[in-house]
Design an enzyme around this catalytic site. Structure first.
Site, PDB file in Angstrom:
ATOM      1  N   CYS A   1     -14.865   5.470  31.892  1.00 34.31           N
ATOM      2  CA  CYS A   1     -15.667   6.536  31.142  1.00 34.31           C
ATOM      3  C   CYS A   1     -16.842   6.910  32.376  1.00 34.31           C
ATOM      4  O   CYS A   1     -17.149   8.248  32.268  1.00 34.31           O
ATOM      5  CB  CYS A   1     -16.358   6.266  30.153  1.00 34.31           C
ATOM      6  SG  CYS A   1     -17.236   4.741  30.040  1.00 34.31           S
TER       7      CYS A   1
ATOM      8  N   GLU B   1     -19.501   6.780  21.859  1.00 33.78           N
ATOM      9  CA  GLU B   1     -19.318   6.415  23.124  1.00 33.78           C
ATOM     10  C   GLU B   1     -18.026   7.181  23.710  1.00 33.78           C
ATOM     11  O   GLU B   1     -16.937   6.562  23.648  1.00 33.78           O
ATOM     12  CB  GLU B   1     -19.330   5.129  23.445  1.00 33.78           C
ATOM     13  CG  GLU B   1     -20.483   4.220  22.975  1.00 33.78           C
ATOM     14  CD  GLU B   1     -21.695   4.360  23.619  1.00 33.78           C
ATOM     15  OE1 GLU B   1     -21.517   5.138  24.911  1.00 33.78           O
ATOM     16  OE2 GLU B   1     -22.602   3.932  23.267  1.00 33.78           O
TER      17      GLU B   1
HETATM   18  P1  NAD Z   1      -8.682   7.873  22.747  1.00 33.97           P
HETATM   19  O1  NAD Z   1      -9.987   8.927  22.121  1.00 33.97           O
HETATM   20  O2  NAD Z   1      -7.289   8.345  22.596  1.00 33.97           O
HETATM   21  O3  NAD Z   1      -8.711   6.546  21.540  1.00 33.97           O
HETATM   22  C1  NAD Z   1      -9.831   5.715  21.694  1.00 33.97           C
HETATM   23  C2  NAD Z   1      -9.774   5.054  19.938  1.00 33.97           C
HETATM   24  O4  NAD Z   1      -9.985   6.061  18.875  1.00 33.97           O
HETATM   25  C3  NAD Z   1      -8.269   4.426  20.014  1.00 33.97           C
HETATM   26  O5  NAD Z   1      -8.450   2.954  19.472  1.00 33.97           O
HETATM   27  C4  NAD Z   1      -7.553   5.490  18.949  1.00 33.97           C
HETATM   28  O6  NAD Z   1      -6.682   4.825  18.206  1.00 33.97           O
HETATM   29  C5  NAD Z   1      -8.956   5.784  18.059  1.00 33.97           C
HETATM   30  N1  NAD Z   1      -8.718   7.100  17.384  1.00 33.97           N
HETATM   31  C6  NAD Z   1      -8.266   8.301  17.899  1.00 33.97           C
HETATM   32  N2  NAD Z   1      -8.518   9.137  16.869  1.00 33.97           N
HETATM   33  C7  NAD Z   1      -8.910   8.694  15.763  1.00 33.97           C
HETATM   34  C8  NAD Z   1      -9.553   9.253  14.723  1.00 33.97           C
HETATM   35  N3  NAD Z   1      -9.423  10.570  14.301  1.00 33.97           N
HETATM   36  N4  NAD Z   1      -9.929   8.176  13.795  1.00 33.97           N
HETATM   37  C9  NAD Z   1     -10.067   6.955  14.130  1.00 33.97           C
HETATM   38  N5  NAD Z   1     -10.069   6.307  15.290  1.00 33.97           N
HETATM   39  C10 NAD Z   1      -9.260   7.191  16.000  1.00 33.97           C
HETATM   40  O7  NAD Z   1      -9.119   7.366  23.967  1.00 33.97           O
HETATM   41  P2  NAD Z   1      -8.521   6.485  25.000  1.00 33.97           P
HETATM   42  O8  NAD Z   1      -7.439   7.450  25.758  1.00 33.97           O
HETATM   43  O9  NAD Z   1      -8.168   5.090  24.576  1.00 33.97           O
HETATM   44  O10 NAD Z   1      -9.718   6.216  26.209  1.00 33.97           O
HETATM   45  C11 NAD Z   1     -10.117   7.100  26.984  1.00 33.97           C
HETATM   46  C12 NAD Z   1     -11.357   7.689  26.521  1.00 33.97           C
HETATM   47  O11 NAD Z   1     -12.195   6.882  26.329  1.00 33.97           O
HETATM   48  C13 NAD Z   1     -12.069   8.447  27.776  1.00 33.97           C
HETATM   49  O12 NAD Z   1     -12.505   9.971  27.182  1.00 33.97           O
HETATM   50  C14 NAD Z   1     -13.202   7.859  28.152  1.00 33.97           C
HETATM   51  O13 NAD Z   1     -14.382   8.485  28.748  1.00 33.97           O
HETATM   52  C15 NAD Z   1     -13.763   7.260  26.919  1.00 33.97           C
HETATM   53  N6  NAD Z   1     -14.254   6.076  27.030  1.00 33.97           N
HETATM   54  C16 NAD Z   1     -15.547   6.377  26.725  1.00 33.97           C
HETATM   55  C17 NAD Z   1     -16.897   5.112  26.889  1.00 33.97           C
HETATM   56  C18 NAD Z   1     -18.082   5.376  26.789  1.00 33.97           C
HETATM   57  O14 NAD Z   1     -18.811   4.175  26.537  1.00 33.97           O
HETATM   58  N7  NAD Z   1     -18.810   6.420  26.646  1.00 33.97           N
HETATM   59  C19 NAD Z   1     -16.023   3.875  27.390  1.00 33.97           C
HETATM   60  C20 NAD Z   1     -14.821   3.891  27.623  1.00 33.97           C
HETATM   61  C21 NAD Z   1     -13.695   5.043  27.483  1.00 33.97           C
END
Ligand code: NAD
Length: 522
Positions: A302, A268
């Site tokens: 998102c 997601e």
């Molecule tokens: P992010 O990608 O920085 O982090 C999200 C999560 O992923 C965190 O828990 C982080 O620690 C983890 N993470 C990062 N790299 C990783 C890796 N290599 N392996 C495992 N875990 C890892 O995102 P953010 O800044 O917290 O959130 C914003 C983003 O999330 C935006 O792009 C938004 O659109 C997206 N989002 C999408 C949805 C959806 O349902 N499509 C919902 C909410 C947020």
């Protein structure tokens, strides 16, 4: 599993309130926290607590406990598993106000959105309770005589949940409520920016599990930290399903690593959502819908509306009104007034917004609003004026997601032009159309219309209900969570053929007749 949390050394009203809230959820507050990371509230930028990260070894041990829990939980009848989720929903109902407030303090959402996030958790619990008696398989007509053919759904194993900061607890519930009724255990790694709400929810879940006789210890497990801790979950062979919510950059890494070990990833990821305003649109309705979709949650959903394509014939009737709304919308600390736009999560989000606006200006965009908002707010919080940017073409920053309240607006001359622009970006999460022309709305929803996972009519791109499957296409990752039949991703499908006759016919008429001297018929 209790989490290591140390109250901030300097007494502060928010830190004190957070400590009291966590205590009310039954979360333990150990005095010492080595190797701890700092959590700040975006409302003021001030230090709230230090939270100890989970080490890779501790994370692996937690996965081991979750695996043992799965082996027991999968044997509990699904409706009983639903009863556990019903109790979880009750716990959330009882704690809605406190948990919603904690969401506001930790993420900066306005109060009604913090409460709405918890309501979403309650709703998905209700949905999952019903689902626990509806995990239906199919029966198919067999092509062979005296045979039956069917499919059944079995628990998958551990569901690893990696969540983003902007829905710090609802995303866990979308996954966990389904996973629990499906017979799975859950290991959750929340965003390193929002561990406190996760600790609170874990405490509530543990409270329910402790008083539920069939629920094993380790059914719901929390591991804390950043990317390194998340990667332990991503790479562990004992985790057959990884549901990862966050940026496309994260999903690109996680998706490939999960695929490399042939496990299932529910991705997601980022959106770059659009709305089309057609000549027949109800502009009053469109104005309200666009304002919430683009500025709500300070542009940090998102599904936030980021691109608006307005037909030439209504552009001058709509866009000046929208600019006026942008100029007058209230920005501020949601705990101190009735602001509609709270702070960005941190400084990096603010600099990302500034960078995108500078890029927009470079390619001919005319920026209205934007910039840091400092009036009446704590200097440590990153509050901004939402920005509306009139763009000459879909270029530069319009092609990627900036997680901030920026709405790019373009004038279009036809429905086809608008649709091409809407679909002409790498992301495919949410979309909407404002029109009272049935041909336009039907085309928008058709196979040749919107290419997004979500397509709305006469409403904005954000604010999905839990009853539908949630997710998007292209670089949004293709995953689906929450309602409809999204539960199937949390189970393994087994196709079963039964021969209740005395002959052994093969499918497709294949003959394989062996010479068997000892046969009763011989
Ligand atoms: P992010 O990608 O920085 O982090 C999200 C999560 O992923 C965190 O828990 C982080 O620690 C983890 N993470 C990062 N790299 C990783 C890796 N290599 N392996 C495992 N875990 C890892 O995102 P953010 O800044 O917290 O959130 C914003 C983003 O999330 C935006 O792009 C938004 O659109 C997206 N989002 C999408 C949805 C959806 O349902 N499509 C919902 C909410 C947020």
């Amino acid at each position: 599993m209790s989490q290591a949390v140390e109250a901030a050394p300097v007494a502060h009203p928010l830190a004190d309130e957070v400590a009291a809230l966590l205590e009310s959820f039954g979360a333990e507050l150990p005095r010492q926290a080595e190797g701890s990371c700092i959590v700040r509230s975006p409302l003021t930028g001030e230090l709230i607590v230090r939270v100890q990260e989970t080490s890779p070894d501790e994370a692996r041990a937690a996965i081991g406990r979750a695996h043992d829990a799965f082996l027991a939980w999968r044997q509990v009848p699904a409706p009983r598993r639903g009863e556990l989720v019903r109790l979880l929903g009750e716990e959330l109902r009882a704690n809605k106000a406190a948990l919603g407030r904690l969401v506001t303090i930790e993420v900066g959402k306005i109060v009604s959105e913090g409460l709405g996030e918890v309501q979403e958790m309650i709703d998905i619990c209700d949905f999952a309770v019903g689902l626990s008696r509806q995990l239906y398989g199919l029966t198919m007509g067999s092509e062979r005589a005296d045979h039956s053919l069917m499919e059944q759904w079995h628990p998958a194993g551990i569901v690893g949940v990696i969540s983003a900061f902007n829905f710090p607890v609802a995303v866990w519930s979308w996954n966990a409520a389904l996973a629990f009724v499906c017979g799975d255990s859950v290991v959750w790694k929340p965003s390193e920016k929002t561990p406190l709400t996760a600790i609170a929810v874990q405490a509530l879940a543990e409270r329910v599990i402790a008083r539920f006789p069939e629920a094993p210890e380790g059914l719901s497990t929390l591991i804390l930290g950043g990317r390194d801790v998340g990667e332990v979950l991503v790479d562990d062979q004992r985790v057959p399903v990884v549901s990862a919510t966050g940026s496309t950059a994260m999903g690109r890494v996680v998706g490939q690593r999960v695929a490399a070990r042939f496990a299932r990833a529910i991705l997601e990821l980022g959106g770059n959502n659009a709305s089309i305003v057609c000549p027949s649109a109800d502009l009053d309705l469109a104005l309200c819908a666009i304002a919430f979709a683009a500025m709500g949650t300070a542009g940090q959903r998102c599904t936030t509306l980021r691109r608006l394509f307005v037909h030439d014939s209504v552009y001058d009737a709509l866009v000046p009104r929208l600019k006026q709304v942008y100029a007058s919308v209230s920005v501020g600390n949601p705990l101190e007034g009735d602001a509609l736009v709270g702070p960005l999560i941190d400084e990096a989000a603010y600099t990302g917004m500034e960078r995108a606006l500078a890029e927009a200006r470079e390619v001919g965009g005319i920026v209205h609003g934007g910039g840091r908002h400092t009036h009446g707010v704590a200097p440590g919080g990153f509050y901004v004026r939402p920005a509306l940017v009139e763009m000459p073409a879909q270029v530069g920053p319009m092609l990627h997601e900036t997680f901030a309240p920026i709405l790019y607006v373009m004038r279009v001359r036809s429905f086809d032009e608008a649709l091409d622009l809407q679909n002409g970006v790498p992301q495919g999460l949410s979309s909407s159309i404002f029109s009272n022309d049935m041909r336009e709305t039907s085309r928008f929803l058709s196979a040749t219309g919107s290419d997004c996972g979500i397509a709305n009519v006469n409403m904005g791109s954000s604010g999905a209900e839990i009853g539908g499957a949630f997710g998007g296409e292209k670089e949004t990752g293709g995953g689906r969570e929450s309602g409809s039949d999204a539960w199937k991703a949390y189970m393994r499908r087994q196709t079963t053929a039964i021969n209740y006759g005395r002959a052994m016919p093969l499918a497709q008429g294949v003959k394989f007749e062996i010479a068997d001297e000892g046969s009763a018929k011989a």
